[in-house]
Motif scaffolding. Sequence first.
Motif, PDB file in Angstrom:
ATOM      1  N   THR A 176       0.832  -1.163   0.094  1.00 47.68           N
ATOM      2  CA  THR A 176      -0.055   0.144  -0.167  1.00 47.68           C
ATOM      3  C   THR A 176       1.014   1.265   0.020  1.00 47.68           C
ATOM      4  OG1 THR A 176      -1.411  -1.099   1.259  1.00 47.68           O
ATOM      5  CG2 THR A 176      -1.812   1.220   1.058  1.00 47.68           C
ATOM      6  N   CYS A 196      -6.658  -4.669   2.114  1.00 52.25           N
ATOM      7  CA  CYS A 196      -5.453  -3.745   2.099  1.00 52.25           C
ATOM      8  C   CYS A 196      -4.452  -4.834   3.147  1.00 52.25           C
ATOM      9  CB  CYS A 196      -5.865  -2.546   2.611  1.00 52.25           C
ATOM     10  SG  CYS A 196      -4.358  -1.649   3.293  1.00 52.25           S
ATOM     11  N   CYS A 241      -6.821   1.225  -1.619  1.00 52.92           N
ATOM     12  CA  CYS A 241      -7.541   1.083  -0.199  1.00 52.92           C
ATOM     13  C   CYS A 241      -8.124   2.313   0.014  1.00 52.92           C
ATOM     14  CB  CYS A 241      -6.223   0.910   0.774  1.00 52.92           C
ATOM     15  SG  CYS A 241      -6.964   1.303   2.302  1.00 52.92           S
TER      16      CYS A 241
HETATM   17 ZN   LIG Z   1      -5.433   0.190   3.806  1.00 57.74          ZN
END
Ligand SMILES: [Zn+2]
Length: 647
Positions: free
Chosen positions: A316, A387, A403
Amino acid sequence: MLAVNFTPEQLTVLQQVDAQQNVEQLSALFAKSALDEAELVQVLSTANALYRAGLPVLTDAQYDLYIAMLSDINPQHVYLHTVEPEVLATAKTVELPERMLSTEKAYTLTDIEKWLKRILKAAQELNIAKADIELRVTPKLDGYAAYDDGKTLYTRGDGYRGQDISRAFARGLKVAAKGERGLGPGEIVIKKSYFDEELSEFFENSRNIQAAIIAEKKVDENVQKAIDDGACVFYPFALLVNKTAHYSDIIEHFDDIIAQMWQAVDFDIDGVILEATHSEIKAHMGATRKNHRWQIAYKVNEESAEVEVVNIIPQTSRTGRISPVAELVPTKLSGATISRVTVHHYNMVKSKRIGPGAVVQLVRSGLVIPKIEKVIKEAKPQLPEQCPSCNSHLLWESDHLICPNKSDCPAQTENTLIHFFKTLGNNDGFGPKVIEKLSHYGIKHIHEIYQLQVHQFASFGFGDKTAQNLFDQLKASREIEIEDWRFLSAFGVSRLGAGNCENLLQHHSITALFDLTAAELVKIDGFAQLSAEAIVEGLANIKAEFFKVYQLGFNLAATPKASAQVESSSPIAGTVIVFTGAMQQGSRGDMEKQAKSLGAKVAKSVTGKTTYLVTGEKVGETKIKAAEDKGVSVLTEQAYLDLIAGD
Ligand SMILES: [Zn+2]
Ligand SMILES: NC(=O)c1ccc[n+]([C@@H]2O[C@H](COP(=O)([O-])OP(=O)(O)OC[C@H]3O[C@@H](n4cnc5c(N)ncnc54)[C@H](O)[C@@H]3O)[C@@H](O)[C@H]2O)c1
């Protein structure tokens, strides 16, 4: 090699070649390891037909490998000694005014010198003085070969008979450069910068388009637009930029000249052509059934490897985008062991079917890190649902998985903080480790970090000395003067990198930016509607946090306004910059514009006056070396971005 699954378009082409063939058998041949002569020819002709139709099934390196295998079994095979034919069902076949051939290939200077010896020998036989022997060097256009006799435009066909494709001219195709007709052989090519900006969304490569122009009665509207915009042209070799000089000069400055040619045109090229210019020598040497003996193509070998994917790890980023990182079976490439590579985005993972067991082709050229060039064997795509940092359910946003948890995703928060301190660049205390720890204790915002006292750092488990040091660094980072554009870019708003920040701040003060509308932004040179909207939205998102940080009292140096001499304040003011290769952060055109707005001069080719050569992807070593030899600083795209950001 692996069995291939032909696409419906490819099957149509194969039908035209031979309606009787057994596609399954053919497909299995691509997987077979020990092919006999007939099988090799079958694989080669299939691959060639598809390649000429703009739908390649093999990479050039793989195709060349099969050629090498055939030549190993039977060096005399006719396939190796004739021009690889094109198959076009829809146009009429006509005799070519002049033979059109393939080229002999060379990969080293030694190969070139061997070829040159044959030229010198021919000259000697003709009593031509060495002083009169010149070579002409031109970029080898990687388009679609054609011949223009002034009335008709022909394809290369089998080298003797081509097909009448004059309708391409009727459709508006122009002759490049001076625009005269009847200049003989050339190639139909598409401007690279135009392809990147206008066509890459719709087409995988320019070859698809060239083939369509030639084969189809009606072209796609995007292709027609490219023709109308003059981005797609017929380029006669006679008009090509060239270096023509005595052969000894060419050999002496070989690397320089090759490098020059490599970046001389805004078209795809796959080598550099060298040829003798003396008409008697040419006539005397003649041609084989495949090549003119007086001409040779110098090519650069890219290194590539086929690698199996073990796993795809989602990461991420600060913007919430999830980057797919492919873990690979460790493989040697250019002497280095490669065990992971970032995939472009999750849509690629999905559409190209990348997952454990997939085999991808990695290519590394010049000084660029390996990239996935194509997927050789598909697998079940490995797509995360959550995520990896906060377990939020991921959403698709065009090509990306994101996300959506903007406020509470540890990875996003930490990466945002890391980005801030890295961009500020005036302290080295707040790297990933420290940030991770702070985040663990619930510190999620920049302004919260700046409010921390020494004892709080200590209570998070930092030693006394470190705690004091971190506190001092924060204080210093507010006191040391810093450009306002750098400060703004540290907030990491999408499309607000250093360059755009500086451009904006040349027109508006930092606090006024938050009140701008997209319409006002677009008025500033360098901002298009879409990015203006994204910027307005991005600024609105950070507004609250920005002012909390701003009010802590940073020592900001305001960017001089556009009217008041922009140039002298930028790190690249007064320099001469050449951009080469495909850029990742934006189109090359945009980067050039930005460089100009920062007071640099942008040139097309490297000379002794060049200050920086900024290299994108796929830039050959030769080119880089040639620039360095001239005393030019070679920068990767990232290093350049750091430079203009003042890092
Ligand atoms: Zn996240
Ligand atoms: N991937 C595949 O499946 C596949 C299949 C067939 C062929 N290929 C590739 O194609 C290549 C062989 O094809 P080829 O014989 O068409 O091409 P070639 O690479 O031998 O090039 C010959 C052509 O170069 C062109 N050319 C470009 N710039 C020129 C210049 N400045 N001066 C003179 N000529 C210039 C001419 O049109 C000429 O016809 C091989 O490298 C092979 O890898 C790939």
